[in-house]
Motif scaffolding. Structure first.
Motif, short mmCIF file in Angstrom:
data_model
loop_
_atom_site.label_atom_id
_atom_site.label_comp_id
_atom_site.label_asym_id
_atom_site.label_seq_id
_atom_site.Cartn_x
_atom_site.Cartn_y
_atom_site.Cartn_z
N ARG A 167 0.84 -1.21 0.00
CA ARG A 167 0.00 0.00 0.00
C ARG A 167 0.88 1.27 0.00
O ARG A 167 0.58 2.26 -0.68
CB ARG A 167 -0.94 -0.03 1.23
N GLU A 168 1.94 1.28 0.78
CA GLU A 168 2.85 2.45 0.80
C GLU A 168 3.48 2.67 -0.59
O GLU A 168 3.64 3.82 -1.03
CB GLU A 168 3.93 2.24 1.85
N LYS A 169 3.83 1.59 -1.29
CA LYS A 169 4.39 1.74 -2.64
C LYS A 169 3.37 2.34 -3.59
O LYS A 169 3.69 3.20 -4.43
CB LYS A 169 4.86 0.37 -3.16
N LEU A 170 2.10 1.91 -3.44
CA LEU A 170 1.05 2.47 -4.32
C LEU A 170 0.84 3.96 -4.04
O LEU A 170 0.65 4.75 -4.97
CB LEU A 170 -0.27 1.69 -4.10
N ARG A 171 0.88 4.32 -2.74
CA ARG A 171 0.74 5.76 -2.44
C ARG A 171 1.89 6.59 -3.05
O ARG A 171 1.68 7.67 -3.58
CB ARG A 171 0.70 5.94 -0.90
N GLU A 172 3.04 6.06 -2.89
CA GLU A 172 4.18 6.82 -3.47
C GLU A 172 4.09 6.93 -4.99
O GLU A 172 4.40 7.96 -5.56
CB GLU A 172 5.49 6.11 -3.07
N GLN A 173 3.62 5.85 -5.61
CA GLN A 173 3.47 5.92 -7.06
C GLN A 173 2.39 6.92 -7.49
O GLN A 173 2.54 7.63 -8.47
CB GLN A 173 3.11 4.53 -7.61
N ARG A 174 1.27 6.96 -6.70
CA ARG A 174 0.21 7.93 -7.01
C ARG A 174 0.69 9.38 -6.80
O ARG A 174 0.33 10.29 -7.56
CB ARG A 174 -1.02 7.66 -6.13
N LYS A 175 1.50 9.60 -5.80
CA LYS A 175 2.02 10.94 -5.57
C LYS A 175 2.97 11.33 -6.70
O LYS A 175 3.03 12.48 -7.09
CB LYS A 175 2.78 10.97 -4.25
#
Length: 325
Positions: free
Chosen positions: A317-325
């Motif tokens: 989930r943290e990787k997905l947030r970073e990718q979205r940012k």
């Protein structure tokens, strides 16, 4: 027969008139010869008087100012002429005046002409002898004319000879005039010379333009003439020298390394010359690959373990947030 009174009167009048005419003529002649006025003596010398006689006029700047009083032979080439000059004119004659003998018209008697002196020369004194300019004698002129006629005759003969040779086609000039083939060749040669001259002129013009363009800063020579560019070029050459020194050092080290390898020194020698070491390194790399594969399999098994499943999902989930940012 006794004379009458009227005849005596006529005779007396005739004698008186004749006497008056004689006195008047004597006065006029004496005045012309400067016999009654105040006069001063002046002398000069000639080597030939050219028929000058006593009583001939003396002129100063074209004006009658006196007469010839005496002509005396001093030597075989020196004749002294004594003149009487009007006192009013005498005070204007300078010591650098020059006396010449001329004729009074084409067939007139001879006269002495005194040419005025120039500058600030002193005035003459009574009895002073001025310099003279001897006139060319008729005999000398005739001798000169005779020599001139002989020279003209020789010149005419030579010209006739040269003309005959030219007409007969002798000599270079005769060949050029009479030989049409040579004339054509000469014309062709002159045409070639003219063309060559034009080409030479064009080449010189191009050379001048090239030399003039050397001062232009847009070409290599013009750039080199710029002081700043020259300094930069000097710095570049200096840096190139330093770089060359470093390259030489590097090449020396490489040569040294190669020599060590050849001599059996260093790790490369062992790698290239020890087959057992190579097999050990190959076996080690194989074991490392197998360990890496097993480690990956263990990590994958941990992801599916209920104890570590939440942790790995949190990481995803943290990787997905970073990718979205």
């Amino acid at each position: 027969m006794e004379k009458t009174t009227s005849q005596k009167i006529r005779l007396g009048l005739f004698v008186i008139i004749g006497l008056l005419i004689f006195i008047l003529a004597t006065y006029l002649i004496g005045d012309k010869q400067k016999m009654f006025g105040n006069t001063v003596h002046l002398a000069t010398s000639f080597n030939n008087v050219n028929g000058l006689q006593l009583g001939n006029n003396v002129r100063y700047s074209g004006v009658n100012v006196g007469t010839v009083r005496n002509i005396e032979m001093i030597g075989d080439t020196n004749i002294r002429v004594d003149m009487i000059i009007d006192e009013d004119i005498f005070k204007h004659i300078k010591k650098n005046a020059v006396a010449t003998i001329g004729s009074d018209g084409l067939v007139g008697s001879m006269v002495i002409n005194i040419l005025p002196g120039s500058g600030t020369a002193a005035l003459v004194e009574p009895g002073y002898e001025i310099s003279s300019l001897n006139r060319i004698r008729t005999d000398d002129l005739l001798n000169t004319f005779s020599k001139t006629n002989k020279n003209a005759e020789r010149l005419t003969e030579n010209l006739l000879k040269i003309t005959n040779e030219i007409n007969e086609g002798e000599g270079t000039v005769g060949l050029l005039i009479n030989d049409m083939a040579m004339a054509k060749d000469l014309k062709t040669t002159m045409s070639y010379l003219k063309t060559s001259s034009q080409k030479t002129s064009e080449s010189i013009s191009n050379l001048n333009r090239l030399i003039a363009s050397l001062n232009n800063k847009d070409n290599v020579i013009g750039i080199l003439k710029d002081t700043a560019v020259a300094n930069r070029m000097k710095a570049i050459v200096s840096n190139l020298d330093k770089t060359t020194v470093e390259i030489n050092k590097t090449v020396g080290n490489v040569n040294k390394t190669i020599l060590n390898i050849k001599d059996g020194k260093g790790a490369l020698n062992y790698l290239s010359n020890d087959p057992g070491l190579v097999r050990k390194i190959d076996s080690t790399m194989t074991n490392l690959n197998e360990a890496s594969i097993r480690l990956n399999e263990d990590l994958e098994a941990l992801k599916h373990n209920f104890l570590f499943r939440g942790y790995f999902r949190k990481l995803e989930r943290e990787k997905l947030r970073e990718q979205r940012k």
